[in-house]
Design a protein around this motif. Structure first.
Motif, short mmCIF file in Angstrom:
data_model
loop_
_atom_site.label_atom_id
_atom_site.label_comp_id
_atom_site.label_asym_id
_atom_site.label_seq_id
_atom_site.Cartn_x
_atom_site.Cartn_y
_atom_site.Cartn_z
N ALA A 1 0.82 -1.21 0.00
CA ALA A 1 0.00 0.00 0.00
C ALA A 1 0.86 1.27 0.00
CB ALA A 1 -0.92 0.01 1.22
N MET A 2 2.17 1.10 -0.13
CA MET A 2 3.12 2.21 -0.04
C MET A 2 3.00 2.94 1.29
SD MET A 2 3.49 3.78 -3.89
CE MET A 2 4.99 4.66 -3.43
N LEU A 3 2.63 2.18 2.33
CA LEU A 3 2.56 2.71 3.69
C LEU A 3 3.42 1.83 4.59
CD1 LEU A 3 -1.29 3.33 3.97
CD2 LEU A 3 0.49 5.06 3.64
N PRO A 4 4.11 2.43 5.56
CA PRO A 4 4.95 1.62 6.45
C PRO A 4 4.10 0.83 7.44
CG PRO A 4 4.99 3.92 7.14
CD PRO A 4 4.22 3.87 5.85
N THR A 5 4.70 -0.24 7.95
CA THR A 5 4.09 -1.00 9.04
C THR A 5 5.03 -0.99 10.24
OG1 THR A 5 5.08 -3.08 8.28
CG2 THR A 5 2.87 -2.54 7.46
N GLU A 6 4.47 -1.25 11.42
CA GLU A 6 5.30 -1.25 12.63
C GLU A 6 6.29 -2.41 12.64
OE1 GLU A 6 2.83 0.87 16.15
OE2 GLU A 6 1.97 -1.03 15.45
N GLY B 1 15.09 2.79 -4.54
CA GLY B 1 13.74 2.44 -4.14
C GLY B 1 13.02 1.56 -5.14
N GLY B 2 11.73 1.54 -5.04
CA GLY B 2 10.86 0.71 -5.85
C GLY B 2 9.53 0.61 -5.15
N THR B 3 8.45 0.59 -5.89
CA THR B 3 7.13 0.67 -5.25
C THR B 3 6.83 -0.56 -4.37
OG1 THR B 3 6.13 -0.25 -7.25
CG2 THR B 3 6.13 2.13 -7.02
N LEU B 4 7.48 -1.69 -4.63
CA LEU B 4 7.23 -2.88 -3.82
C LEU B 4 8.24 -3.05 -2.69
CD1 LEU B 4 6.32 -5.51 -6.58
CD2 LEU B 4 4.77 -4.21 -5.11
N ALA B 5 9.29 -2.25 -2.68
CA ALA B 5 10.30 -2.38 -1.63
C ALA B 5 9.70 -2.01 -0.28
CB ALA B 5 11.49 -1.48 -1.94
#
Length: 449
Positions: free
Chosen positions: A105-110, A317-321
């Protein structure tokens, strides 16, 4: 060694593979829409006239579509060092993808901070960023090194392994100068424009190359792995660190394969102090994942450079990284699977494997050697053991390698097809190792009666 006998034995084992695996042979013959008839062309690097097709895999076992089960010492050439589909990783991936939903989702997770902190604990590097492969991690580390030093070239060891990074495909030629590695396809430019090269274990050659003053970083494996295991001689790695610092050159350790040395790879096991570290494959437990770490000082230098675009157009970078699924897999792998206890178990089994191979070699007086790096063992058709990548490459024997690999595969044992490497996973057993020892000895009995 009687080469005609070797040819006859290889022909016999090739025919046996055809007899044993008709469904795999048929599937390969029907794969007309695949480039090279396989999902990725390196899958054609296999002993015999076709690859075995995967049906299922669990732990240290693989089953092909013809119903044959194998003890798997290949383990995806390190990608499945965890064993296939470990429960903790499978549960974490299921929870992330199905229960919570959302892989990217291009958002970080904890989970990401947990993984970064754990990688710092293991390897010592203070700051981490993620990729999908170690190849990408290496590419991005190279860009950062060039950006922060203002220097254009990267130095590699001859026949080292860094994925498909263009700059790394350089070897020491017969005249002692750098040249393109044999087999490189579609190089964007003469590799000597971007790279320098020195033999592993050769500090004099390294110093000579660094003296040009144009090397941004040395990107190296602490021990060579993909050309057979070549271990560092006493004082070599300390000399590399001293020389890189003296010449203002960054040091990048690629631990993608040398992770086998222990929970923190060679960096922790041998007390190394790189400026950057790259890793991939194994840390995702079978889910594509990679990472690169930076020292706190280097991270601060980079982030303090207002002229560098590290967010959008910086080539990093990269959108899936760093996607949520990969990060969840990395956390489960590091927290529950590739633990300190698991590495102790794997290393002990690798010692047993090494002893079995050595016994077979010694029983026939063969001029071969066997080397071990933690959970990873490999033998080479040379004695004494090669001390450089070029020496190790010269010891290759494609026919002999194919015979041994095919002989073992026809008896339910898989080695890494690229070389004579066996890797242990948490699910490998003493009986698995002893089965290999028995069949390896039998193969040598036939080869050298």
């Amino acid at each position: 060694m009687d080469r005609s006998r070797l040819q006859d034995l290889l022909a016999r084992e090739t025919a046996e593979a055809v007899r044993r695996c008709p469904r795999s042979k048929d599937a390969y013959g029907r794969a007309d829409h695949l480039f090279g008839r396989v999902p990725m062309t390196w899958m054609n690097k296999t002993a015999g006239s076709f690859p075995r097709y995967l049906a299922a895999a669990r732990g240290a076992r693989v089953t092909d579509i013809d119903g044959h089960e194998y003890i798997d010492f290949c383990l995806g050439d390190t990608g499945a060092m965890t064993g296939h589909s470990p429960a903790a990783v499978a549960d974490a991936v299921q929870h992330r993808f199905t229960d919570l939903g959302g892989a990217t989702a291009m958002l970080p997770t904890e989970d990401a901070e947990w993984v970064g902190a754990e990688l710092t604990r293991r390897f010592g590097l203070a700051r981490w960023s993620f990729s999908l492969t170690a190849t990408d991690a290496n590419r991005w580390a190279i860009r950062l090194a060039r950006a922060v030093t203002g220097r254009p070239k990267i130095l590699f060891n001859s026949y080292s392994y860094h994925g498909s990074v263009d700059e790394s495909l350089i070897v020491v030629g017969p005249d002692g100068r750098g040249e393109a590695r044999p087999g490189n396809v579609g190089a964007p430019c003469d590799v000597t424009l971007t790279s320098r090269v020195a033999e592993f274990n050769d500090l004099e050659q390294l110093e000579r190359e660094l003296a040009h003053g144009d090397v941004a970083a040395v990107l190296m494996e602490p021990a060579l792995t993909n050309i057979g295991i070549v271990l560092p001689e006493p004082g070599y790695l300390e000399g590399v660190r001293e020389l890189t610092r003296r010449h203002g050159t960054l040091l990048i350790n690629d631990e993608t394969h040398t992770f086998s040395a222990g929970p923190g790879g060679c960096t922790a096991a041998w007390g190394l102090d790189p400026d950057l570290l790259t890793i991939g494959k194994a840390i995702g437990g079978g889910i594509p994942a990679g990472a690169y770490g930076l020292s706190a000082e280097l991270a601060d230098r980079l982030l303090g450079r207002t002229d560098l675009d590290l967010i959008d157009m910086g080539g990093v970078g990269g959108t899936l990284a760093g996607n949520a699924l990969s990060v969840a897999a990395m956390r489960a792998t590091l927290e529950h699977v590739l633990t300190d206890d698991a590495f102790a178990h794997m290393s002990k089994l690798s010692e047993r494997f090494e002893a079995g191979v050595r016994a077979g070699i010694d029983a026939h007086g063969l001029p071969w050697t066997v080397s071990r790096l933690g959970a990873r063992t490999e033998y080479r058709f040379a004695s004494p053991a090669p001390r450089t990548g070029t020496e190790s490459a010269a010891a290759a024997d494609a026919l002999l390698e194919d015979f041994l690999h095919l002989y073992l595969a026809n008896r339910g044992i898989l080695l890494t097809p690229f070389h004579n490497m066996a890797l242990m996973c948490p699910d490998t057993t003493e009986q698995d190792v002893d089965t290999h020892t028995e069949h390896f000895a039998a193969a040598l009995d036939e080869l050298v009666p």
